[in-house]
Motif scaffolding. Structure first.
Motif, PDB file in Angstrom:
ATOM      1  N   UNK A 293       0.804  -1.213   0.000  1.00  0.00           N
ATOM      2  CA  UNK A 293       0.000   0.000   0.000  1.00  0.00           C
ATOM      3  C   UNK A 293       0.843   1.271   0.000  1.00  0.00           C
ATOM      4  N   UNK A 294       2.081   1.173   0.484  1.00  0.00           N
ATOM      5  CA  UNK A 294       2.979   2.339   0.550  1.00  0.00           C
ATOM      6  C   UNK A 294       3.270   2.854  -0.860  1.00  0.00           C
ATOM      7  N   UNK A 295       3.496   1.920  -1.795  1.00  0.00           N
ATOM      8  CA  UNK A 295       3.837   2.296  -3.176  1.00  0.00           C
ATOM      9  C   UNK A 295       3.575   1.077  -4.077  1.00  0.00           C
ATOM     10  N   UNK A 296       2.290   0.853  -4.406  1.00  0.00           N
ATOM     11  CA  UNK A 296       1.901  -0.387  -5.094  1.00  0.00           C
ATOM     12  C   UNK A 296       2.686  -0.640  -6.385  1.00  0.00           C
ATOM     13  N   UNK A 297       2.931   0.419  -7.157  1.00  0.00           N
ATOM     14  CA  UNK A 297       3.603   0.215  -8.439  1.00  0.00           C
ATOM     15  C   UNK A 297       5.017  -0.304  -8.240  1.00  0.00           C
ATOM     16  N   UNK A 298       5.760   0.366  -7.358  1.00  0.00           N
ATOM     17  CA  UNK A 298       7.159  -0.026  -7.163  1.00  0.00           C
ATOM     18  C   UNK A 298       7.259  -1.405  -6.503  1.00  0.00           C
ATOM     19  N   UNK A 299       6.325  -1.690  -5.572  1.00  0.00           N
ATOM     20  CA  UNK A 299       6.323  -3.019  -4.949  1.00  0.00           C
ATOM     21  C   UNK A 299       6.005  -4.088  -5.999  1.00  0.00           C
TER      22      UNK A 299
ATOM     23  N   UNK B 177      21.683  -8.471 -14.822  1.00  0.00           N
ATOM     24  CA  UNK B 177      20.872  -7.251 -14.921  1.00  0.00           C
ATOM     25  C   UNK B 177      19.718  -7.286 -13.905  1.00  0.00           C
ATOM     26  N   UNK B 178      18.986  -8.415 -13.874  1.00  0.00           N
ATOM     27  CA  UNK B 178      17.815  -8.495 -12.990  1.00  0.00           C
ATOM     28  C   UNK B 178      18.243  -8.423 -11.526  1.00  0.00           C
ATOM     29  N   UNK B 179      19.396  -9.029 -11.209  1.00  0.00           N
ATOM     30  CA  UNK B 179      19.875  -9.021  -9.826  1.00  0.00           C
ATOM     31  C   UNK B 179      20.230  -7.599  -9.383  1.00  0.00           C
ATOM     32  N   UNK B 180      20.894  -6.854 -10.276  1.00  0.00           N
ATOM     33  CA  UNK B 180      21.239  -5.461  -9.939  1.00  0.00           C
ATOM     34  C   UNK B 180      19.955  -4.656  -9.711  1.00  0.00           C
ATOM     35  N   UNK B 181      18.977  -4.821 -10.631  1.00  0.00           N
ATOM     36  CA  UNK B 181      17.734  -4.046 -10.506  1.00  0.00           C
ATOM     37  C   UNK B 181      17.000  -4.407  -9.207  1.00  0.00           C
ATOM     38  N   UNK B 182      16.916  -5.717  -8.907  1.00  0.00           N
ATOM     39  CA  UNK B 182      16.122  -6.124  -7.734  1.00  0.00           C
ATOM     40  C   UNK B 182      16.768  -5.641  -6.439  1.00  0.00           C
ATOM     41  N   UNK B 183      18.094  -5.628  -6.403  1.00  0.00           N
ATOM     42  CA  UNK B 183      18.775  -5.192  -5.181  1.00  0.00           C
ATOM     43  C   UNK B 183      18.609  -3.671  -5.009  1.00  0.00           C
ATOM     44  N   UNK B 184      18.752  -2.934  -6.115  1.00  0.00           N
ATOM     45  CA  UNK B 184      18.546  -1.474  -6.031  1.00  0.00           C
ATOM     46  C   UNK B 184      17.106  -1.174  -5.587  1.00  0.00           C
ATOM     47  N   UNK B 185      16.133  -1.845  -6.225  1.00  0.00           N
ATOM     48  CA  UNK B 185      14.719  -1.624  -5.878  1.00  0.00           C
ATOM     49  C   UNK B 185      14.446  -2.005  -4.429  1.00  0.00           C
ATOM     50  N   UNK B 186      14.983  -3.155  -4.022  1.00  0.00           N
ATOM     51  CA  UNK B 186      14.762  -3.648  -2.652  1.00  0.00           C
ATOM     52  C   UNK B 186      15.240  -2.632  -1.629  1.00  0.00           C
ATOM     53  N   UNK B 187      16.429  -2.092  -1.848  1.00  0.00           N
ATOM     54  CA  UNK B 187      16.965  -1.138  -0.871  1.00  0.00           C
ATOM     55  C   UNK B 187      16.299   0.225  -0.983  1.00  0.00           C
ATOM     56  N   UNK B 188      15.773   0.533  -2.154  1.00  0.00           N
ATOM     57  CA  UNK B 188      15.079   1.805  -2.353  1.00  0.00           C
ATOM     58  C   UNK B 188      13.734   1.817  -1.611  1.00  0.00           C
ATOM     59  N   UNK B 189      13.075   0.660  -1.581  1.00  0.00           N
ATOM     60  CA  UNK B 189      11.791   0.564  -0.888  1.00  0.00           C
ATOM     61  C   UNK B 189      12.002   0.783   0.618  1.00  0.00           C
ATOM     62  N   UNK B 190      10.955   1.208   1.319  1.00  0.00           N
ATOM     63  CA  UNK B 190      11.154   1.767   2.656  1.00  0.00           C
ATOM     64  C   UNK B 190      11.604   0.817   3.766  1.00  0.00           C
ATOM     65  N   UNK B 191      11.306  -0.474   3.689  1.00  0.00           N
ATOM     66  CA  UNK B 191      11.695  -1.352   4.802  1.00  0.00           C
ATOM     67  C   UNK B 191      13.191  -1.617   4.770  1.00  0.00           C
ATOM     68  N   UNK B 192      13.698  -2.079   5.885  1.00  0.00           N
ATOM     69  CA  UNK B 192      15.094  -2.530   5.930  1.00  0.00           C
ATOM     70  C   UNK B 192      16.069  -1.381   5.877  1.00  0.00           C
ATOM     71  N   UNK B 193      17.183  -1.617   5.208  1.00  0.00           N
ATOM     72  CA  UNK B 193      18.273  -0.619   5.210  1.00  0.00           C
ATOM     73  C   UNK B 193      17.861   0.661   4.516  1.00  0.00           C
TER      74      UNK B 193
END
Ligand code: HEM
Length: 119
Positions: A61-67, A103-119
Motif C-alpha cells: 500500500x505504501x507504493x503499489x507500483x514499485x512493490x 541485470x535483474x539481480x542489480x535491478x532487484x537489489x537497487x529496488x529492494x533497498x530503495x523501498x522503505x523497509x530494511x536498510x
C-alpha cells in the motif's frame, strides 16, 4: 517476517550461494552433487517467494507500483537462476541468461533497498 526484511534477505542470500555451489559442482563434473544442491535451491526459490509475498501483502500500500515491479523482477531473477542451471545441464548456451541474471539481480537489489523497509 512481516515487518522486517531479515528472513527475505536470508533466503535470497542462501539461494545465491547455493546457485554458485551448483555451478561449481557442475564445472567439477559432479553431476550427482549438483542435482542435490539444485533441489535444495528450488526449495529456496519457494522460500524467497513466500517471504517476499508476505512483505508485499503487508506493505505494498505504501507504493503499489514499485512493490509490484520489485516482485516481478524478483521472479525474473529466480527464473534466470533456474534457466542457467537447466541449460548448463543440457549443455546449451547460457550466455543470454547469465546476462539477464546479472541485470535483474542489480535491478532487484537497487529496488529492494530503495523501498522503505530494511536498510
Ligand atoms: C532472488 C530474488 C530476490 C532478491 C535478490 C531480492 C532482494 C531484495 C532486497 C535486497 C530487498 C531489500 C531488503 C532491505 O532493504 O532490507 C528486498 C525486499 C523486498 N522484496 Fe525481494 N528479492 C527477491 C525476490 C523477491 C520476490 C519474488 C518478491 C515478491 C514475491 C519480493 C518482494 C520483496 C518485498 C515486498 C520487499 C520489501 C521492500 C520494502 O518494503 O523495503 N522479493 N528484496
Amino acid at each position: 517476517m512481516f515487518d522486517n526484511t531479515h528472513a527475505h534477505i536470508t533466503t535470497w542470500a542462501i539461494a545465491i550461494i547455493l546457485f554458485f555451489v551448483a555451478v561449481g559442482l557442475h564445472n567439477a563434473g559432479k553431476a550427482k552433487g549438483m542435482k542435490v544442491v539444485h533441489m535444495i535451491l528450488r526449495l529456496f526459490y519457494l522460500l524467497i517467494i513466500l517471504t517476499g509475498a508476505l512483505l508485499f501483502w503487508k506493505h505494498q500500500g505504501i507504493d503499489p507500483a514499485l512493490y509490484g515491479v520489485k516482485a516481478l523482477v524478483g521472479i525474473w531473477v529466480i527464473g534466470m537462476l533456474e534457466m542457467v542451471l537447466v541449460r548448463m545441464n543440457k549443455g546449451k548456451s547460457t550466455k543470454v541468461f547469465w546476462i539477464q541474471l546479472i541485470i535483474s539481480l542489480i535491478i532487484v537489489i537497487i529496488l529492494g533497498f530503495k523501498l522503505p523497509l530494511g536498510f
